[in-house]
Design a protein around this motif. Structure first.
Motif, PDB file in Angstrom:
ATOM      1  N   ASN A  75       0.803  -1.221   0.000  1.00 34.47           N
ATOM      2  CA  ASN A  75       0.000   0.000   0.000  1.00 34.47           C
ATOM      3  C   ASN A  75       0.847   1.287   0.000  1.00 34.47           C
ATOM      4  OD1 ASN A  75      -2.249   1.548   0.055  1.00 34.47           O
ATOM      5  ND2 ASN A  75      -2.853   1.040   2.147  1.00 34.47           N
ATOM      6  N   PRO A  76       1.747   1.480  -1.001  1.00 31.10           N
ATOM      7  CA  PRO A  76       2.567   2.692  -1.009  1.00 31.10           C
ATOM      8  C   PRO A  76       1.715   3.954  -1.204  1.00 31.10           C
ATOM      9  CG  PRO A  76       2.799   1.486  -3.072  1.00 31.10           C
ATOM     10  CD  PRO A  76       1.975   0.625  -2.171  1.00 31.10           C
ATOM     11  N   TYR A  77       2.031   5.002  -0.470  1.00 30.44           N
ATOM     12  CA  TYR A  77       1.279   6.277  -0.474  1.00 30.44           C
ATOM     13  C   TYR A  77      -0.214   6.077  -0.243  1.00 30.44           C
ATOM     14  CZ  TYR A  77       5.533   7.618  -2.931  1.00 30.44           C
ATOM     15  OH  TYR A  77       6.839   7.795  -3.294  1.00 30.44           O
ATOM     16  N   LYS A  78      -0.598   4.964   0.362  1.00 28.58           N
ATOM     17  CA  LYS A  78      -2.016   4.616   0.541  1.00 28.58           C
ATOM     18  C   LYS A  78      -2.778   4.613  -0.791  1.00 28.58           C
ATOM     19  CE  LYS A  78      -2.349   5.420   5.346  1.00 28.58           C
ATOM     20  NZ  LYS A  78      -1.234   4.479   5.551  1.00 28.58           N
ATOM     21  N   TRP A  79      -2.112   4.183  -1.860  1.00 33.56           N
ATOM     22  CA  TRP A  79      -2.752   4.174  -3.167  1.00 33.56           C
ATOM     23  C   TRP A  79      -3.527   2.898  -3.436  1.00 33.56           C
ATOM     24  CZ3 TRP A  79       1.398   6.336  -7.103  1.00 33.56           C
ATOM     25  CH2 TRP A  79       1.430   7.736  -6.973  1.00 33.56           C
ATOM     26  N   THR A  80      -2.952   1.755  -3.014  1.00 35.32           N
ATOM     27  CA  THR A  80      -3.523   0.488  -3.461  1.00 35.32           C
ATOM     28  C   THR A  80      -4.503  -0.129  -2.469  1.00 35.32           C
ATOM     29  OG1 THR A  80      -1.760  -0.787  -2.462  1.00 35.32           O
ATOM     30  CG2 THR A  80      -1.405  -0.060  -4.718  1.00 35.32           C
ATOM     31  N   GLY A  81      -4.586   0.445  -1.272  1.00 35.27           N
ATOM     32  CA  GLY A  81      -5.535  -0.085  -0.299  1.00 35.27           C
ATOM     33  C   GLY A  81      -5.100  -1.393   0.355  1.00 35.27           C
ATOM     34  N   GLY A  82      -3.865  -1.832   0.108  1.00 33.56           N
ATOM     35  CA  GLY A  82      -3.340  -3.016   0.787  1.00 33.56           C
ATOM     36  C   GLY A  82      -4.181  -4.258   0.597  1.00 33.56           C
ATOM     37  N   GLU A  83      -4.362  -4.981   1.704  1.00 38.31           N
ATOM     38  CA  GLU A  83      -5.015  -6.290   1.631  1.00 38.31           C
ATOM     39  C   GLU A  83      -6.485  -6.198   1.213  1.00 38.31           C
ATOM     40  OE1 GLU A  83      -5.007 -10.074   4.652  1.00 38.31           O
ATOM     41  OE2 GLU A  83      -3.670  -8.417   5.038  1.00 38.31           O
ATOM     42  N   GLU A  84      -7.129  -5.093   1.598  1.00 31.89           N
ATOM     43  CA  GLU A  84      -8.564  -5.004   1.301  1.00 31.89           C
ATOM     44  C   GLU A  84      -8.869  -4.467  -0.086  1.00 31.89           C
ATOM     45  OE1 GLU A  84      -9.112  -2.702   4.790  1.00 31.89           O
ATOM     46  OE2 GLU A  84      -8.174  -4.467   5.646  1.00 31.89           O
ATOM     47  N   GLY A  85      -7.869  -3.856  -0.725  1.00 32.25           N
ATOM     48  CA  GLY A  85      -8.146  -3.221  -2.006  1.00 32.25           C
ATOM     49  C   GLY A  85      -8.978  -1.968  -1.795  1.00 32.25           C
ATOM     50  N   LEU A  92     -16.467  -4.989 -11.570  1.00 30.65           N
ATOM     51  CA  LEU A  92     -16.457  -5.165 -10.122  1.00 30.65           C
ATOM     52  C   LEU A  92     -16.475  -3.848  -9.361  1.00 30.65           C
ATOM     53  CD1 LEU A  92     -15.611  -8.088  -8.433  1.00 30.65           C
ATOM     54  CD2 LEU A  92     -16.104  -8.055 -10.851  1.00 30.65           C
ATOM     55  N   GLY A  93     -16.112  -2.763 -10.036  1.00 29.75           N
ATOM     56  CA  GLY A  93     -16.134  -1.459  -9.391  1.00 29.75           C
ATOM     57  C   GLY A  93     -15.055  -1.265  -8.349  1.00 29.75           C
ATOM     58  N   GLY A  94     -14.006  -2.058  -8.375  1.00 26.24           N
ATOM     59  CA  GLY A  94     -12.938  -1.873  -7.397  1.00 26.24           C
ATOM     60  C   GLY A  94     -11.779  -2.803  -7.673  1.00 26.24           C
ATOM     61  N   ALA A  95     -10.673  -2.540  -6.957  1.00 22.89           N
ATOM     62  CA  ALA A  95      -9.492  -3.369  -7.111  1.00 22.89           C
ATOM     63  C   ALA A  95      -9.364  -4.255  -5.876  1.00 22.89           C
ATOM     64  CB  ALA A  95      -8.253  -2.492  -7.244  1.00 22.89           C
ATOM     65  N   ASN A  96      -8.954  -5.511  -6.052  1.00 20.58           N
ATOM     66  CA  ASN A  96      -8.672  -6.345  -4.887  1.00 20.58           C
ATOM     67  C   ASN A  96      -7.410  -7.148  -5.118  1.00 20.58           C
ATOM     68  OD1 ASN A  96      -9.398  -9.046  -6.019  1.00 20.58           O
ATOM     69  ND2 ASN A  96     -11.353  -8.002  -6.283  1.00 20.58           N
ATOM     70  N   ILE A  97      -6.789  -7.529  -4.016  1.00 18.40           N
ATOM     71  CA  ILE A  97      -5.445  -8.104  -4.053  1.00 18.40           C
ATOM     72  C   ILE A  97      -5.421  -9.463  -4.757  1.00 18.40           C
ATOM     73  CG2 ILE A  97      -5.546  -9.296  -1.817  1.00 18.40           C
ATOM     74  CD1 ILE A  97      -2.627  -7.100  -2.826  1.00 18.40           C
ATOM     75  N   ASP A  98      -6.558 -10.134  -4.820  1.00 13.78           N
ATOM     76  CA  ASP A  98      -6.583 -11.470  -5.419  1.00 13.78           C
ATOM     77  C   ASP A  98      -6.058 -11.497  -6.844  1.00 13.78           C
ATOM     78  OD1 ASP A  98      -7.654 -12.397  -3.127  1.00 13.78           O
ATOM     79  OD2 ASP A  98      -9.732 -12.367  -3.826  1.00 13.78           O
ATOM     80  N   VAL A  99      -6.342 -10.440  -7.619  1.00 15.40           N
ATOM     81  CA  VAL A  99      -5.957 -10.476  -9.033  1.00 15.40           C
ATOM     82  C   VAL A  99      -4.448 -10.342  -9.223  1.00 15.40           C
ATOM     83  CG1 VAL A  99      -8.161  -9.554  -9.801  1.00 15.40           C
ATOM     84  CG2 VAL A  99      -6.268  -7.991  -9.397  1.00 15.40           C
ATOM     85  N   THR A 100      -3.713  -9.982  -8.155  1.00 14.72           N
ATOM     86  CA  THR A 100      -2.268  -9.823  -8.306  1.00 14.72           C
ATOM     87  C   THR A 100      -1.513 -11.110  -8.000  1.00 14.72           C
ATOM     88  OG1 THR A 100      -1.881  -9.217  -6.012  1.00 14.72           O
ATOM     89  CG2 THR A 100      -2.458  -7.436  -7.497  1.00 14.72           C
TER      90      THR A 100
END
Lengths: 350, 293
Positions: free
Chosen positions: A138-148, A239-247
């Motif tokens: 979650n650098p610069y709080k951009w990616t939302g970390g584990e929750e997306g 899906l309207g959002g990003a989540n860590i699963d796709v990475t």
């Protein structure tokens, strides 16, 4: 042109699906034109297209990559960050994302294609893992970390937002699948496409003919990656959002499962594999909570709760008994015959 | 200084675990050309057997209970690895891609099965108290499990080297890595060596699983996969098929990860390991030992 008639007819038929108030019991929970079913179908089509983009690498060029998820994740995350954190317009974000995917594929492809075979698989895996770690940290709080995080829907085109517009999303996913199909068809039949398939069959021979396999492999890698990035943008819309699963590495592995289950090196195989896999993954989940399953003894019930267990076992069975994938299931009889008659000692051609 | 020492020892401990996992991967690849994606499953199987056995035997002091459970885990993990080779890999000899695919399927299916039976949450394992304490050296308080990790890895390294250099089976394995077709032509059944190498790899990965359980005092379905990804990187950096190359690479990766995580920022360690891999590949595409062709 004539041979495009069947795919075109299928696309047109599928495009009319949201207008039908059809009810197919057992296959779908609700009517075909309900938002829930359309969403599932849209996901199936999206993954059909994505699986085909992966098959361009694996099935047509013979490159076993374990990092395809990275480019899909770039599509999801970069577009979501551009819209939500930087408040860019959707179309600008999408164009920027495609550019990022393109450049990243050139750089990483150039490095990882320095090694071949299994080492290539491991290197792509490592790069994808770096992307996954980056998203998790979650650098610069951009990616939302584990929750997306959810995308800022103000930036999205209005006709894609809201449950009533699900059919538009379905059409986008259909368009994506058709687009990938046409691009892959065109690319594979082009002259580099022939070289790709020659590399898959025998790389040394291509080299002896005076061609540089490296350049051609890089072309295939970049094209497949950009198609995956485009798929990521479609996924973000769906899906309207990003989540860590796709990475994750598991995500690439599921793509591999789709392609192999459906059939490698054939356009229909990978696409049908992707559609079937996604469908089974979702519906098996519903099924495991249904009454029919919950009354089974726990020895049978427990494994059924994890669709990935069933799909993993199916995958192993396909590798053993249907090497061409389910779309070539007609050849199973021949195959079984060969296995049964195989001599006990069989060494590879050294 | 004491922080640096702590980081170094911790990095070496981490490297020790990577070595234990990667040595098996590297041997399997060197001999058979199979990238074993199911290696993480060997870790999972050992760790869950350990947890399961430990939770079943009650009225025993912690140390013997843990040792019994660890032994059971190692036995089950080794047998599982050998069975994997016999049942899944053996029928597909000569077809490397299919073999890799089968190990991928096994990895996903077993992880899903473990999640289905015991859930995705971590399960707590009671480790002997000594492991959680620290030893003070030059002002640095170093947790005891680190020493155990390093010592075990060194013993395994010497045992593997001795096995490969001094025994007949080791000779067959080394010859097989060099030229498999020739070994077969000389009338030696290489396939026994395949099963053996899988069992050794499963045992080494199992030892890593026991050590990791001591370190984290939990088991969860995903930990095998996450450890194996770094082991893959170690194998590539070290050069596929070379035990010593793997050992050096493991130490390097463990140290880089620890230093970067502390001195730069948390999470950067994992990224710098990938960067290290990129640099090694550009400079020496065949890995440090260069034995991979």
């Amino acid at each position: 042109m004539k041979r495009l008639l069947v795919p075109a007819a299928i696309v047109v038929a599928l495009a009319f699906l949201p207008q039908l108030s059809l009810d197919i019991p057992y296959v779908f929970q609700d009517g075909v034109n309900t938002p829930g079913t359309l969403e599932l179908l849209a996901l199936c089509l999206l993954f059909g297209g994505l699986a085909l983009s992966y098959d361009l690498l694996f099935g047509f060029t013979g490159l076993l990559s374990f990092g395809h998820a990275l480019y899909f994740a770039v599509g999801v995350y970069v577009a979501a960050i551009a819209m939500t954190r930087w408040h860019w317009d959707f179309w600008v974000s999408a164009a920027f994302t495609a550019l990022v995917g393109f450049l990243l594929a050139i750089v990483l492809g150039a490095v990882s294609l320095r090694v071949a075979g299994i080492a290539f698989a491991m290197v792509t895996l490592a790069f994808a893992q770096a992307g996954s770690i980056l998203a998790l940290k979650n650098p610069y709080k951009w990616t939302g970390g584990e929750e997306g995080f959810g995308v800022d829907y103000h930036q999205l085109p209005a006709w894609t937002v809201g449950i009533l517009n699900t059919k538009h999303l379905y059409w986008i996913a259909l368009a994506y699948a058709a687009f990938v199909f046409v691009v892959v068809r065109w690319a594979v039949n082009s002259s580099p496409g022939h070289v790709w398939q020659a590399i898959r069959e025998n790389e040394l021979r291509v080299q002896v003919l005076g061609l540089k396999p490296y350049t051609y492999k890089l072309m295939s890698y970049v094209l497949a990656s950009v198609l995956a990035t485009a798929g990521g943008i479609v996924y973000l819309l769906l899906l309207g959002g990003a989540n860590i699963d796709v990475t994750t590495a598991s995500f690439t592995l599921t793509l591999l499962l789709m392609v192999v289950i459906g059939g490698t090196g054939s356009r229909w195989g990978a696409m049908i594999g992707g559609i079937l896999y996604t469908f089974a993954n979702h519906r098996l989940g519903d099924l495991s909570s249904s009454h029919a399953v919950s009354s089974l003894p726990s020895v049978i019930r427990t494994p059924l709760q994890q669709p990935l267990f069933i799909l993993g076992v199916l995958f192993i069975l396909v590798v053993f008994f249907v090497p061409g994938g389910l779309t070539r299931i007609g050849q199973v009889g021949v195959r079984l015959d060969r296995i049964l008659r195989r001599p006990a000692v069989q060494e590879e051609r050294a | 200084m004491s922080t640096f020492l702590l980081l170094t020892i911790t990095g070496l401990g981490l490297g020790a675990m990577y070595f234990l996992i990667a040595s098996g991967l590297s041997l399997i690849y060197g001999l058979m050309g199979v990238l074993n994606f199911a290696h993480g499953v060997f870790i999972t199987v050992t760790a869950y057997t350990l947890w399961f056995v430990e939770s079943k035997i009650g009225d025993v002091p912690v140390l013997p209970r843990f040792l019994i459970a660890a032994l059971a885990g190692l036995v089950v993990g080794t047998v599982f690895a050998a069975l994997t080779e016999l049942v899944l890999i053996r029928p597909l000899y000569g077809r490397h891609i299919e073999q890799v695919l089968v190990t991928v399927g096994l990895a996903l299916a077993v992880t899903a099965l473990v999640t289905a039976i015991w859930g995705s949450d971590a399960r707590v394992v009671t480790a002997p108290a000594w492991v959680g304490q620290t030893t003070t050296i030059f002002g640095a308080h170093i947790p005891n499990d680190r020493w155990l990790e390093i010592a075990t890895a060194v013993i395994v390294l010497f045992a593997l080297e001795a096995f490969l250099r001094r025994t007949r089976y080791g000779l067959i394995v080394r010859a097989g890595v060099e030229n498999r077709a020739m070994v077969t032509a000389l009338g030696i059944d290489v396939r026994k060596a395949f099963t053996l190498v899988f069992a050794i790899g499963g045992l080494a990965a199992g030892i890593a699983a026991v050590l990791y359980t001591l370190y984290s005092t939990t088991v969860d379905p995903q930990q095998g996969t996450s450890l194996v990804i770094f082991a893959f990187i170690v194998v590539v950096i070290g050069g596929l098929g070379s035990i010593r190359g793997t050992a050096w690479a493991a130490v390097m990766v463990g140290l880089v990860q620890q230093y970067a995580n502390y001195y730069a920022s948390s999470g950067l360690g994992d990224l710098s390991v990938v960067l290290l891999l990129g640099i090694v590949l550009i400079a020496r595409p065949r890995g440090l030992s260069g034995s991979f062709a």
